[in-house]
Write a protein that holds these residues in place. Structure first.
Motif, short mmCIF file in Angstrom:
data_model
loop_
_atom_site.label_atom_id
_atom_site.label_comp_id
_atom_site.label_asym_id
_atom_site.label_seq_id
_atom_site.Cartn_x
_atom_site.Cartn_y
_atom_site.Cartn_z
N SER A 182 0.74 -1.22 -0.13
CA SER A 182 0.04 -0.06 0.02
C SER A 182 0.88 1.09 0.06
O SER A 182 0.36 2.25 -0.49
CB SER A 182 -0.75 -0.07 1.23
N PHE A 183 2.16 1.14 0.87
CA PHE A 183 2.83 2.20 0.58
C PHE A 183 3.45 2.69 -0.58
O PHE A 183 3.44 3.65 -1.24
CB PHE A 183 4.11 2.22 1.51
N ILE A 184 3.66 1.60 -1.50
CA ILE A 184 4.22 1.68 -3.05
C ILE A 184 3.00 2.48 -3.59
O ILE A 184 3.35 3.27 -4.53
CB ILE A 184 4.69 0.60 -3.58
N GLU A 185 1.82 1.68 -3.34
CA GLU A 185 0.90 2.40 -4.54
C GLU A 185 0.64 3.85 -3.93
O GLU A 185 0.22 4.56 -5.11
CB GLU A 185 -0.48 1.55 -3.81
N LYS A 186 1.00 4.17 -2.90
CA LYS A 186 0.55 5.60 -2.56
C LYS A 186 1.60 6.57 -2.88
O LYS A 186 1.70 7.68 -3.55
CB LYS A 186 0.46 5.89 -0.90
N SER A 187 2.95 5.96 -2.64
CA SER A 187 4.21 6.93 -3.22
C SER A 187 4.70 6.82 -4.67
O SER A 187 5.18 8.02 -5.00
CB SER A 187 5.56 6.58 -2.15
N SER A 188 4.63 5.66 -5.23
CA SER A 188 5.13 5.63 -6.70
C SER A 188 4.06 4.58 -7.66
O SER A 188 4.50 3.50 -7.53
CB SER A 188 6.41 5.15 -6.51
N PRO A 189 2.96 4.97 -7.95
CA PRO A 189 2.05 4.10 -8.74
C PRO A 189 2.71 3.61 -10.00
O PRO A 189 2.62 2.80 -10.31
CB PRO A 189 0.85 5.11 -9.02
N PRO A 190 3.82 4.62 -10.73
CA PRO A 190 4.21 4.10 -11.95
C PRO A 190 5.13 2.85 -11.66
O PRO A 190 5.24 2.05 -12.68
CB PRO A 190 5.28 5.39 -12.18
N ILE A 191 5.81 2.63 -10.37
CA ILE A 191 6.36 1.30 -10.43
C ILE A 191 5.59 0.18 -10.53
O ILE A 191 5.86 -0.88 -11.20
CB ILE A 191 7.19 1.30 -9.16
N LEU A 192 4.47 0.32 -9.88
CA LEU A 192 3.49 -0.78 -9.76
C LEU A 192 2.90 -0.99 -11.39
O LEU A 192 2.62 -2.22 -11.71
CB LEU A 192 2.40 -0.69 -8.94
N ARG A 193 2.75 0.02 -11.96
CA ARG A 193 2.00 0.01 -13.25
C ARG A 193 3.04 -0.84 -14.09
O ARG A 193 2.65 -1.59 -15.03
CB ARG A 193 1.90 1.31 -13.96
N TRP A 194 4.46 -0.43 -14.04
CA TRP A 194 5.43 -0.95 -14.97
C TRP A 194 5.58 -2.33 -14.51
O TRP A 194 5.99 -3.29 -15.40
CB TRP A 194 6.87 -0.52 -14.74
N LEU A 195 5.35 -2.74 -13.12
CA LEU A 195 5.69 -4.24 -12.52
C LEU A 195 4.45 -4.95 -13.48
O LEU A 195 4.83 -6.16 -13.85
CB LEU A 195 5.59 -4.21 -11.06
N GLU A 196 3.43 -4.53 -13.45
CA GLU A 196 2.14 -5.38 -13.88
C GLU A 196 2.27 -5.51 -15.24
O GLU A 196 1.61 -6.66 -15.65
CB GLU A 196 0.86 -4.79 -13.53
N SER A 197 3.01 -4.77 -16.06
CA SER A 197 3.13 -4.95 -17.54
C SER A 197 4.22 -5.74 -17.71
O SER A 197 4.12 -6.44 -18.70
CB SER A 197 3.02 -3.38 -18.07
N GLU A 198 5.14 -5.56 -16.96
CA GLU A 198 6.37 -6.45 -17.36
C GLU A 198 6.55 -7.79 -16.67
O GLU A 198 7.39 -8.48 -17.20
CB GLU A 198 7.61 -5.67 -17.08
N TYR A 199 5.95 -7.76 -15.80
CA TYR A 199 5.93 -9.22 -14.77
C TYR A 199 4.74 -9.85 -14.69
O TYR A 199 3.54 -9.17 -14.58
CB TYR A 199 6.63 -8.64 -13.50
N THR A 200 4.86 -11.03 -13.96
CA THR A 200 3.79 -11.84 -13.74
C THR A 200 3.64 -12.35 -12.44
O THR A 200 4.75 -12.67 -11.79
CB THR A 200 3.36 -13.02 -14.50
N ALA A 201 2.77 -12.33 -11.45
CA ALA A 201 2.68 -12.67 -10.05
C ALA A 201 2.96 -14.21 -10.08
O ALA A 201 2.03 -14.86 -10.87
CB ALA A 201 1.63 -12.28 -9.34
N VAL A 202 3.90 -14.92 -9.46
CA VAL A 202 4.19 -16.45 -9.68
C VAL A 202 4.18 -16.99 -8.51
O VAL A 202 3.99 -18.08 -8.25
CB VAL A 202 6.00 -16.44 -10.26
N LEU A 203 4.22 -16.31 -7.10
CA LEU A 203 4.25 -16.80 -5.87
C LEU A 203 3.92 -15.69 -4.75
O LEU A 203 4.53 -14.87 -4.72
CB LEU A 203 5.63 -17.51 -5.65
N ARG A 204 2.92 -16.22 -3.85
CA ARG A 204 2.96 -15.55 -2.67
C ARG A 204 3.43 -16.35 -1.64
O ARG A 204 3.00 -17.12 -1.16
CB ARG A 204 1.38 -15.13 -2.30
N GLY A 205 4.53 -15.82 -1.15
CA GLY A 205 5.59 -16.50 -0.14
C GLY A 205 5.69 -16.02 0.97
O GLY A 205 5.03 -15.10 1.06
N ASP A 206 6.57 -16.50 1.79
CA ASP A 206 6.77 -16.01 3.02
C ASP A 206 7.56 -14.44 3.12
O ASP A 206 7.48 -13.87 4.12
CB ASP A 206 7.41 -17.06 3.91
#
Length: 392
Positions: free
Chosen positions: A327-351
């Motif tokens: 949530s802190f990244i969503e608030k402080s730097s939305p462009p990073i999350l947009r780039w991450l969602e376009s270039e990467y795929t969620a593969v694991l919700r780990g520890d």
């Protein structure tokens, strides 16, 4: 911890300048050199030499020694500036020591007061007996100031340390209170010596109070006793690995995530974690970017822009986001999350957090052709085929 050395020397030099007025000039010159070392460790530590000077002037009731102190302080500071200018890093020094700390305090929100209370209580309960003995030494320290000013200077060390902690209002971490440990311990020892000399307590009382003061930190150290085993000290990898997995939750989390990724068919590669960087050490992967990504809540706006650019340039195989920072990244730097969602795929919700893998179509050719179920060491150890000899 290194700042304790010049701080102790500065307190000792100021005390000797009061005890021996004929040599006050050389002692204050030494104190000025130590003050410069303390200042360049962290400029906010300037409160310590200011406090020591105030005590010296108050006891001596004169400004004697102020000139050699200032001359040594300025000469050492000029030498530091000259060295960094010679190395071409003067601008970086000024940014690190002056510009960033002031902007950090001014622009970023304060840490919660509850964090300060928690850190203070943690330190007090770890060192309660030592702190109480140090408190008992306050009145005797003032009465004996003409014979030895060192106890009074140690009291000023504690007062200045508390001020330094409060000034750093954006953090208030537990380890900040370690600034108080050395003077409190020395005052406790001085008070025990006084009580024994005046026969207020016997040797049994001294032994009991010493044990009481040392017991809490000793219990903490005893929890780490396996680290003293010969195999760990000798640096045997398997022994160190077992020790780390046993004592560190971060190492256990990293190991579980590594196994989970392998089961999903993902080959480990360079990754960036926004969170605890222990995982980089645990998995043997150096961060592929220069900017550290631990505690991004302390980033200035330009740091977020640097992080985005460095991620785009490095294109690590994985990016890991600690859930507490999402949530802190969503608030402080939305462009990073947009780039991450376009270039990467969620593969694991780990520890360790949410793992994002670089899309396979964007991986380098050598990485796309590598079998996912084969560890990197096996790939590196595969025999190289020699070209067949030419037909004659």
């Amino acid at each position: 911890a290194l700042v304790y050395v010049p701080l102790l020397w500065m307190a000792f030099a100021c005390a000797e300048s009061i005890r021996d007025p004929e040599r006050a000039t050389r002692w204050m010159f030494l104190a000025g050199l130590c003050a410069a070392l303390v200042f360049w460790c962290k400029p906010v530590f300037l409160l310590f030499p200011m406090g020591f000077l105030a005590v010296s002037i108050l006891i001596r009731r004169s400004l004697q020694g102020l000139l050699p102190f200032a001359a040594a302080f300025l000469a050492a500071g000029a030498a530091v500036l000259a060295f960094f200018a010679w190395r071409g890093t003067l601008e970086l020094l000024i940014w690190t020591c002056f510009i960033f700390p002031f902007r950090y305090v001014r622009e970023l929100p304060n840490a919660p007061v509850a964090q300060l209370k928690e850190a203070a209580l943690w330190w007090f309960f770890q060192n309660a007996a030592c702190f109480l003995l140090a408190a008992l030494s306050l009145v005797p320290a003032w009465r004996r100031r003409s014979r030895s000013a060192l106890p009074l200077l140690l009291c000023m060390w504690i007062a200045a340390g508390v001020a330094v902690i409060l000034v750093q209002r954006n953090s208030w971490w537990n380890y900040h209170f370690q600034l108080l440990l050395v003077p409190a311990g020395m005052l406790a020892a001085i008070e025990l010596d006084r009580m024994f000399a005046e026969r207020s307590i016997g040797w049994r009382g001294v032994a009991f109070l010493t044990t009481l003061a040392l017991l809490p930190p000793s219990i903490f150290l005893l929890q780490k006793w396996p680290a003293l085993s010969p195999s760990v000290i000798a640096g045997k990898p398997e022994a160190q690995r077992r020790y780390r997995l046993h004592h560190s939750q971060a190492y256990r989390n990293a190991e579980r995530d590594r196994l989970a990724l392998a089961k999903l068919g993902h080959q480990m590669g360079p990754f960036v974690i926004v969170g605890d960087p222990t995982i980089n050490i645990a998995l043997g992967q150096d961060p592929p970017i220069a900017l550290h990504t631990w505690s991004p809540e302390h980033y200035l706006p330009e740091h977020w822009r640097q992080l985005e650019q460095q991620l785009r340039d490095a294109r690590p195989a994985f990016v890991v986001i600690d859930p507490s920072y999402r949530s802190f990244i969503e608030k402080s730097s939305p462009p990073i999350l947009r780039w991450l969602e376009s270039e990467y795929t969620a593969v694991l919700r780990g520890d360790c957090g949410q793992w994002y893998g670089l899309n396979s179509s964007r991986l380098p050719l050598a990485q796309r052709l590598a079998p996912a179920d084969l560890p990197p060491a096996s790939l590196a150890a595969s025999p190289r085929r020699e070209a067949p000899p030419p037909v004659r």
